[in-house]
Scaffold this motif. Structure first.
Motif, PDB file in Angstrom:
ATOM      1  N   ARG A 290       0.834  -1.217   0.000  1.00 19.62           N
ATOM      2  CA  ARG A 290       0.000   0.000   0.000  1.00 19.62           C
ATOM      3  C   ARG A 290       0.865   1.264   0.000  1.00 19.62           C
ATOM      4  O   ARG A 290       0.526   2.256  -0.632  1.00 19.62           O
ATOM      5  CB  ARG A 290      -0.950  -0.021   1.200  1.00 19.62           C
TER       6      ARG A 290
ATOM      7  N   ASN B 268       0.495   4.001  -2.788  1.00 17.22           N
ATOM      8  CA  ASN B 268       0.083   5.371  -2.473  1.00 17.22           C
ATOM      9  C   ASN B 268       1.142   6.405  -2.851  1.00 17.22           C
ATOM     10  O   ASN B 268       0.832   7.574  -3.054  1.00 17.22           O
ATOM     11  CB  ASN B 268      -0.242   5.493  -0.970  1.00 17.22           C
TER      12      ASN B 268
ATOM     13  N   THR C 187      -1.774   0.749  -9.281  1.00 15.34           N
ATOM     14  CA  THR C 187      -3.046   1.496  -9.337  1.00 15.34           C
ATOM     15  C   THR C 187      -4.170   0.649  -8.729  1.00 15.34           C
ATOM     16  O   THR C 187      -5.013   1.147  -7.965  1.00 15.34           O
ATOM     17  CB  THR C 187      -3.391   1.861 -10.803  1.00 15.34           C
ATOM     18  N   ARG C 188      -4.169  -0.645  -9.045  1.00 16.63           N
ATOM     19  CA  ARG C 188      -5.212  -1.531  -8.484  1.00 16.63           C
ATOM     20  C   ARG C 188      -5.035  -1.716  -6.981  1.00 16.63           C
ATOM     21  O   ARG C 188      -6.006  -1.760  -6.226  1.00 16.63           O
ATOM     22  CB  ARG C 188      -5.188  -2.883  -9.224  1.00 16.63           C
TER      23      ARG C 188
ATOM     24  N   SER D  22      -6.322   1.169  -5.152  1.00 17.80           N
ATOM     25  CA  SER D  22      -7.788   1.250  -5.068  1.00 17.80           C
ATOM     26  C   SER D  22      -8.360   0.180  -4.138  1.00 17.80           C
ATOM     27  O   SER D  22      -9.578   0.003  -4.048  1.00 17.80           O
ATOM     28  CB  SER D  22      -8.408   1.148  -6.466  1.00 17.80           C
TER      29      SER D  22
ATOM     30  N   GLU E 142      -7.376  -3.329  -3.903  1.00 16.78           N
ATOM     31  CA  GLU E 142      -7.236  -4.764  -4.198  1.00 16.78           C
ATOM     32  C   GLU E 142      -6.006  -5.336  -3.484  1.00 16.78           C
ATOM     33  O   GLU E 142      -5.033  -4.625  -3.210  1.00 16.78           O
ATOM     34  CB  GLU E 142      -7.106  -4.976  -5.709  1.00 16.78           C
TER      35      GLU E 142
END
Ligand code: F2R
Ligand code: MG
Ligand code: MG
Length: 305
Positions: free
Chosen positions: A76, A80, A97-98, A101, A103
């Motif tokens: 993460r 980020n 990117t996933r 969000s 995942e």
């Protein structure tokens, strides 16, 4: 006087950032270089680094703040911290990117290629493991594996990361010739494709091969199997004579994935020669030096505990 351990930690991380930032305008040919010249100057004209240093910095801060990494948290943090303008690999950009969000990295790390990525994105950020666990091969190997596969599940992507971490760890202690250094790495790794490339460079011995020959025989692309051996050769060869500028001229002349070969070679060079061997006039220009220095000090203190 040989550099202190603390100077070698700083040397490795600053060497990585400088190699990345100096190499960035040359990565991927004239068009991509022109684009980087337009967006790459950075704040107040500072020498600007790319995804290689961005991911390494986040990892270094992560390792400095805890006794062992937490892959879920690290995934993460990388996601980020991703800034597209730093030029991420296409696969890594999609995965991060996933993850950003929400995942789970385990659900996405084989979503582009069934075996995962064999790009050099895990190797380019692996140097801090060589610093943190320089005397503990088992821990180094375990955490390289557990964190590389967040974005690079392919065995060749992970093997390349092991090699960079092992090389940085070795460079902290050993003062070998380049062929001896590369042979020792070849003996330590289990990965046959990498052994073949390293032994190719060992066969050159002390003969200074041209950048064109090194690029033709080792490769210099974004794939870990090409850029990692190329970086290890350049880093080992030019660390012997403490010539960072010569190393970067060689890497730029090889072409291909110049920023990443520069970053990986720079991390090996700095671990062996220390921060005092890096060109001061380029260090002054580097962006975010204070943050990088704080991360290096925290990692150094953590590894001394
Ligand atoms: N992305 C870039 N540079 C291009 C943009 C910068 C430019 N200078 C600009 O002006 O903006 N550089 C960064 O990407 C590399 C690290 O990439 P990473 O993280 O490994 O990404 P990815 O996409 O996973 O892999 C890279 C490519 O390798 C090929 N590939 C990987 N696995 C594959 C597989 N299993 N099968 C087939 N091909 C595979 C693909 O072409 C991937 O896109 C560094 O250079 C960093 O600096
Ligand atoms: Mg890059
Ligand atoms: Mg690159």
């Amino acid at each position: 006087m040989p550099p202190t351990r603390e100077e070698r930690f700083a040397g490795s991380l600053f060497g990585l950032a400088l190699g990345d930032a100096i190499g960035a305008p040359y990565e991927g040919g004239p068009l991509s270089g022109f684009l980087w010249q337009l967006i790459g100057a950075g704040e107040r004209g500072k020498l600007r680094w790319t995804d290689d240093t961005q991911m390494t910095m986040v990892l270094t801060e992560h390792l400095g703040a805890r006794s062992v990494p937490d892959p879920d948290v690290l995934a993460r943090e990388w996601a980020n911290a991703m800034e597209s303008r730093r030029g991420y690999g296409p696969g890594s950009r999609r995965l991060l990117t996933r993850i950003a969000s929400g995942e789970d990295w385990r659900d996405v790390n084989r979503s582009i290629w069934p075996e995962g990525s064999m790009g050099n994105g895990a190797a380019m950020r692996a140097a801090p493991f060589g610093l943190r666990w320089s005397e503990d091969r088992e821990a180094r190997s375990r955490w390289v594996y557990e964190t590389s596969r967040i974005t690079h599940a392919h065995p060749l992507g992970i093997d390349g990361a092991h090699l960079i971490a092992d090389a940085v760890s070795r460079a902290l202690h050993a003062e070998e010739s380049a062929p001896d250094f590369l042979e020792a790495l070849a003996e330590e790794t289990q990965s046959r494709p990498f052994v073949e490339k390293l032994r190719q460079a060992v066969r050159w011995g002390a003969d200074p091969v041209t950048p064109a020959r090194a690029a033709a025989e080792l490769g210099c692309s974004v794939l870990a199997l090409e850029s990692v051996p190329a970086a290890l050769y350049a880093g080992a060869r030019f660390a012997e004579r403490r010539d960072f500028d010569g190393m970067m001229r060689f890497i730029i002349a090889m072409g291909g994935d110049v920023d990443t070969i520069g970053a990986m070679a720079g991390s090996v060079f700095g671990a062996r020669c220390g921060v005092g061997a890096l060109p001061p006039e380029r260090l002054v220009e580097l962006e975010a030096k204070t943050r990088l220095e704080a991360a290096a000090i925290a990692l150094y203190k953590r590894s001394a505990q």
